[in-house]
Design a protein around this motif. Sequence first.
Motif, PDB file in Angstrom:
ATOM      1  N   GLU A   4       0.836  -1.187   0.000  1.00  0.00           N
ATOM      2  CA  GLU A   4       0.000   0.000   0.000  1.00  0.00           C
ATOM      3  C   GLU A   4       0.876   1.243   0.000  1.00  0.00           C
ATOM      4  OE1 GLU A   4      -3.331   1.979   2.864  1.00  0.00           O
ATOM      5  OE2 GLU A   4      -3.323  -0.211   2.664  1.00  0.00           O
ATOM      6  N   THR A   6       0.606   5.249   0.728  1.00  0.00           N
ATOM      7  CA  THR A   6      -0.223   6.262   1.377  1.00  0.00           C
ATOM      8  C   THR A   6       0.300   7.634   0.989  1.00  0.00           C
ATOM      9  OG1 THR A   6      -0.465   4.773   3.256  1.00  0.00           O
ATOM     10  CG2 THR A   6      -1.067   7.071   3.610  1.00  0.00           C
ATOM     11  N   ILE A   7      -0.615   8.533   0.646  1.00  0.00           N
ATOM     12  CA  ILE A   7      -0.249   9.920   0.363  1.00  0.00           C
ATOM     13  C   ILE A   7      -0.771  10.768   1.529  1.00  0.00           C
ATOM     14  CG2 ILE A   7      -0.429  11.852  -1.248  1.00  0.00           C
ATOM     15  CD1 ILE A   7       0.786   9.374  -2.581  1.00  0.00           C
ATOM     16  N   ALA A  57       4.609  10.486  -0.388  1.00  0.00           N
ATOM     17  CA  ALA A  57       4.114   9.130  -0.609  1.00  0.00           C
ATOM     18  C   ALA A  57       4.899   8.235   0.330  1.00  0.00           C
ATOM     19  CB  ALA A  57       4.329   8.698  -2.055  1.00  0.00           C
ATOM     20  N   SER A  59       5.430   4.198   1.900  1.00  0.00           N
ATOM     21  CA  SER A  59       5.229   2.764   1.761  1.00  0.00           C
ATOM     22  C   SER A  59       5.939   2.088   2.925  1.00  0.00           C
ATOM     23  CB  SER A  59       5.814   2.277   0.432  1.00  0.00           C
ATOM     24  OG  SER A  59       5.697   0.884   0.337  1.00  0.00           O
ATOM     25  N   GLY A  99       4.444   3.998 -10.602  1.00  0.00           N
ATOM     26  CA  GLY A  99       3.193   4.710 -10.400  1.00  0.00           C
ATOM     27  C   GLY A  99       3.151   5.643  -9.199  1.00  0.00           C
ATOM     28  N   VAL A 100       4.250   5.744  -8.469  1.00  0.00           N
ATOM     29  CA  VAL A 100       4.286   6.597  -7.277  1.00  0.00           C
ATOM     30  C   VAL A 100       4.099   8.065  -7.669  1.00  0.00           C
ATOM     31  CG1 VAL A 100       5.649   7.345  -5.277  1.00  0.00           C
ATOM     32  CG2 VAL A 100       5.729   4.951  -6.041  1.00  0.00           C
ATOM     33  N   LYS A 103       0.496   8.803  -8.562  1.00  0.00           N
ATOM     34  CA  LYS A 103      -0.372   8.902  -7.371  1.00  0.00           C
ATOM     35  C   LYS A 103      -0.186  10.260  -6.691  1.00  0.00           C
ATOM     36  CE  LYS A 103      -0.493   3.985  -5.981  1.00  0.00           C
ATOM     37  NZ  LYS A 103      -1.574   3.602  -6.793  1.00  0.00           N
ATOM     38  N   GLN A 106      -1.946  12.999  -8.876  1.00  0.00           N
ATOM     39  CA  GLN A 106      -3.406  12.948  -8.736  1.00  0.00           C
ATOM     40  C   GLN A 106      -3.851  13.457  -7.366  1.00  0.00           C
ATOM     41  OE1 GLN A 106      -3.751   8.839  -9.872  1.00  0.00           O
ATOM     42  NE2 GLN A 106      -4.237   9.372 -11.988  1.00  0.00           N
ATOM     43  N   ALA A 107      -3.134  13.086  -6.323  1.00  0.00           N
ATOM     44  CA  ALA A 107      -3.472  13.563  -4.972  1.00  0.00           C
ATOM     45  C   ALA A 107      -3.270  15.073  -4.874  1.00  0.00           C
ATOM     46  CB  ALA A 107      -2.629  12.835  -3.923  1.00  0.00           C
TER      47      ALA A 107
END
Length: 179
Positions: A4, A6-7, A57, A59, A99-100, A103, A106-107
């Motif tokens: 997972e 998390t942002i 981000a 992890s 893809g980090v 993400k 987008q956040a």
Amino acid sequence: MLEEITIRQAESRDYPVIFELIKKAFEPEEHSDHREQFLVERLTQSDAFVPELSLVAESEGRIIGYILLNKIQIVNAESKNTALALAPVAVLPERQGQGVGGKLIQAAHQSAVTVGFDSIILLGHANYYPKFGYQPANHYDISLPFDVPEENCMAIELKQNALAEISGVVEYPKAFFEY
């Protein structure tokens, strides 16, 4: 099972880790002055800083990426309009291509709308940012105050027609130019 990611909003205790992350992320970049970490340090202390738009981000409890959006102005003879600049998005080299960065982008877009901004301008890779909705800034009659290839100057409307009535030259905060 995929881990997972998390942002979350960056906290002051994160900035030493963010400094090193940015340094590592930009080391292999050919078109870099390799001082992006110092830029972030200055921007987070400037009037252009919006704490809600400084995101990490994580992890497994480790910071693996970072993005920062700052206030800028788009200026012409008649008006001055506030927008945001994306500078930078950085991901640890061993986590790039997973893809980090996407993400984080987008956040950051969602957070920008939440705090009341409707457009972002950036200078970046012409093949990367269009997949997030960025278009050449000259489509909006917006330019940067320095000589760079047009395909690397991009803009996005976070709200429909946010840039329809706006044109001019981006005015960056002084922190962008201090060393």
